[in-house]
Design a protein around this motif. Structure first.
Motif, short mmCIF file in Angstrom:
data_model
loop_
_atom_site.label_atom_id
_atom_site.label_comp_id
_atom_site.label_asym_id
_atom_site.label_seq_id
_atom_site.Cartn_x
_atom_site.Cartn_y
_atom_site.Cartn_z
N LEU A 28 0.81 -1.21 0.00
CA LEU A 28 0.00 0.00 0.00
C LEU A 28 0.85 1.27 0.00
CD1 LEU A 28 -2.72 -1.23 2.51
CD2 LEU A 28 -2.91 -1.06 0.03
N GLN A 31 -0.05 4.88 -1.55
CA GLN A 31 -1.49 5.09 -1.56
C GLN A 31 -1.91 5.92 -0.35
OE1 GLN A 31 -3.72 1.47 -1.93
NE2 GLN A 31 -2.45 0.70 -3.59
N PRO A 101 -5.20 -5.58 -2.91
CA PRO A 101 -5.83 -4.60 -2.02
C PRO A 101 -6.30 -5.28 -0.73
CG PRO A 101 -6.82 -4.54 -4.22
CD PRO A 101 -5.90 -5.72 -4.18
#
Length: 187
Positions: A28, A31, A101
């Motif tokens: 991640l 992000q 994700p």
């Protein structure tokens, strides 16, 4: 079990979850932070605390029958868990990080998978003279803190710490198991 041993056990058990948190943080990276780090830390900490309690409840039911060999059981379980971590660290060294994700089901499955060894440790705790509530609290809080830190580290530095965390945790668990065995054989 002495306080220092309890802390070492909590640290060693949390290494699998820490390694997973580092990987998810690395996935991640870049992000926008939507609370994933906190969700990972809370979920991993909760399951890491719950599993030893379940293992302790199961182990306590059979304690009377296994007291004469409790140190062998504690050693065997901790050595097995630690050996598995060391094996996985060596086997996975250099593997490419696979990113997906973060979804609730994945978080739940990761939390359960990384705490399965804590279930066996809970059985070992049942045969040792230790406060399960103190152990569970330490395991849960230490895992929560380390996983949150691991997520942040992963976001900043990538997954380079993943296998090192598994290796250190595995060696520590084997060491604790050997110490328990030696203390009981000498006493």
């Amino acid at each position: 079990m002495r306080y220092a041993e309890m802390i070492a056990l909590a640290l060693a058990l949390s290494m699998d979850a820490f390694a997973a948190a580092v990987c998810k943080g690395a996935c991640l990276a870049g992000q926008k932070d939507r609370g994933e780090g906190l969700a990972i830390a809370v979920s991993f900490g909760f399951f890491q605390a719950l599993m030893p309690l379940i293992g302790w409840l199961l182990g306590s039911r059979f304690r009377v029958y296994i007291e004469s060999v409790d140190h062998y059981i504690a050693f065997g379980l901790l050595a097995f868990i630690g050996g598995k971590l060391v094996f996985e660290a060596v086997k996975n060294n250099g593997e490419e990080l696979v990113c997906t994700p973060l979804h609730f089901v994945e978080l739940l499955l990761l939390s359960i998978a990384t705490s399965a060894d804590a279930l066996a440790a809970g059985v070992a705790l049942a045969v040792l003279d230790t406060s399960i509530w103190l152990a569970v609290a330490h395991i849960g809080v230490i895992t929560l803190v380390l996983c949150f830190a691991g997520f942040i580290i992963g976001k900043r530095f990538g997954a380079r710490l993943y296998t090192k965390a598994q290796l250190i945790g595995g060696i520590a668990l084997v060491g604790i198991g050997i110490k328990i065995l030696v203390e009981h054989l000498i006493a």
